[in-house]
Design a protein around this motif. Structure first.
Motif, short mmCIF file in Angstrom:
data_model
loop_
_atom_site.label_atom_id
_atom_site.label_comp_id
_atom_site.label_asym_id
_atom_site.label_seq_id
_atom_site.Cartn_x
_atom_site.Cartn_y
_atom_site.Cartn_z
N ASP A 194 35.30 45.06 48.96
CA ASP A 194 36.68 45.52 48.98
C ASP A 194 37.58 44.59 48.17
O ASP A 194 38.50 45.04 47.48
CB ASP A 194 37.19 45.61 50.43
N VAL A 195 37.29 43.29 48.24
CA VAL A 195 38.07 42.32 47.45
C VAL A 195 37.84 42.54 45.96
O VAL A 195 38.78 42.52 45.16
CB VAL A 195 37.68 40.88 47.84
N PHE A 196 36.59 42.78 45.58
CA PHE A 196 36.27 42.98 44.16
C PHE A 196 36.87 44.29 43.65
O PHE A 196 37.28 44.38 42.49
CB PHE A 196 34.76 42.95 43.95
N ILE A 197 36.91 45.31 44.49
CA ILE A 197 37.57 46.57 44.11
C ILE A 197 39.04 46.31 43.82
O ILE A 197 39.60 46.81 42.82
CB ILE A 197 37.42 47.63 45.22
N THR A 198 39.69 45.53 44.64
CA THR A 198 41.11 45.19 44.44
C THR A 198 41.30 44.46 43.12
O THR A 198 42.26 44.74 42.38
CB THR A 198 41.62 44.32 45.60
N LYS A 199 40.39 43.53 42.81
CA LYS A 199 40.49 42.78 41.55
C LYS A 199 40.36 43.71 40.35
O LYS A 199 41.10 43.59 39.37
CB LYS A 199 39.39 41.71 41.49
#
Length: 224
Positions: A194-199
């Protein structure tokens, strides 16, 4: 995407399910129930990818892959197997396979892996640049460009973006993304995803026509 796949699987019911599922996604599939027959058919026809079970009568998947690699060094080989011991995985990669998928598996994950392998193989031969909207993504250098702006991606960002672009317009479920990019689907990997999707969303927000959509409870979809 119309890909021609040779499927070697001795469990007839599983083989037919996989064959039908792939054909429903516009694949062309030749199903063989033993390694010996698969090798004879491989020598007579052209395929984009091979999906080989390991435990087969007459000629097992390891032997089949070894013989195929003597003829063709480049064709993507994916082992479909119940074997999960480290030595089996190591042996498969030493022989020259490109990927493993362990039974039981989801058809969607198998499809994503086949497409990923064939795209990777085509990029090696042809090009390493993928386009999405006004962005250019160099998969080899892991660089995302928008006009004069350049973003250097991490290995995981690059793998995630490549997977999304290859399946543009289609929902990829969370489990498939985690198993493909993170190689496990535990809670902490899920939060990391989820963090990488946000990035990636922040890097892609320069083009209003490009968006990563969250399908609640299912997964993500890249659209343009």
């Amino acid at each position: 995407m119309n890909l021609n796949v040779l499927l070697a699987e001795d469990e007839s019911s599983l083989g037919l399910i996989v064959k039908e599922s792939l054909e429903n996604r516009n694949f062309t599939v030749t199903l063989c129930e033993n390694g010996e027959l698969a090798f004879e058919i491989f020598k007579k026809h052209s395929f984009d990818a091979l999906v080989l079970d390991i435990m087969m009568p007459k000629k097992d998947g390891f032997t089949l892959a070894e013989e195929i690699r003597k003829i063709d060094k480049e064709i993507p080989i994916l082992f479909l197997t119940a074997k999960s011991q480290t030595e089996d995985v190591v042996k498969g990669f030493k022989i020259g396979c490109n990927d493993y998928i362990k039974k039981p598996f989801s058809i969607e994950e198998l499809i994503v892996r086949i497409i990923s392998l064939t795209n990777r193989n085509q990029q090696t031969v042809k090009k390493t640049t993928l386009n999405i909207g006004k962005y250019e993504f160099n998969t080899e250098n892991q660089v995302l460009k928008y006009n004069d702006k350049t973003f250097k991606l991490t290995n995981r960002e690059a793998s995630l973006l490549e997977l999304l672009i290859q399946n543009k317009g289609e929902i990829i479920n969370r489990e498939t993304i985690l198993n493909t990019v993170w190689e496990n689907n535990d809670f902490f990997s899920g939060r990391s995803m989820d963090v990488f999707i946000t990035k990636l969303r922040k890097k892609l927000n320069l083009d209003p026509n490009v968006e990563i959509i969250n399908s609640r409870g299912r997964g993500y979809k890249l659209i343009e």
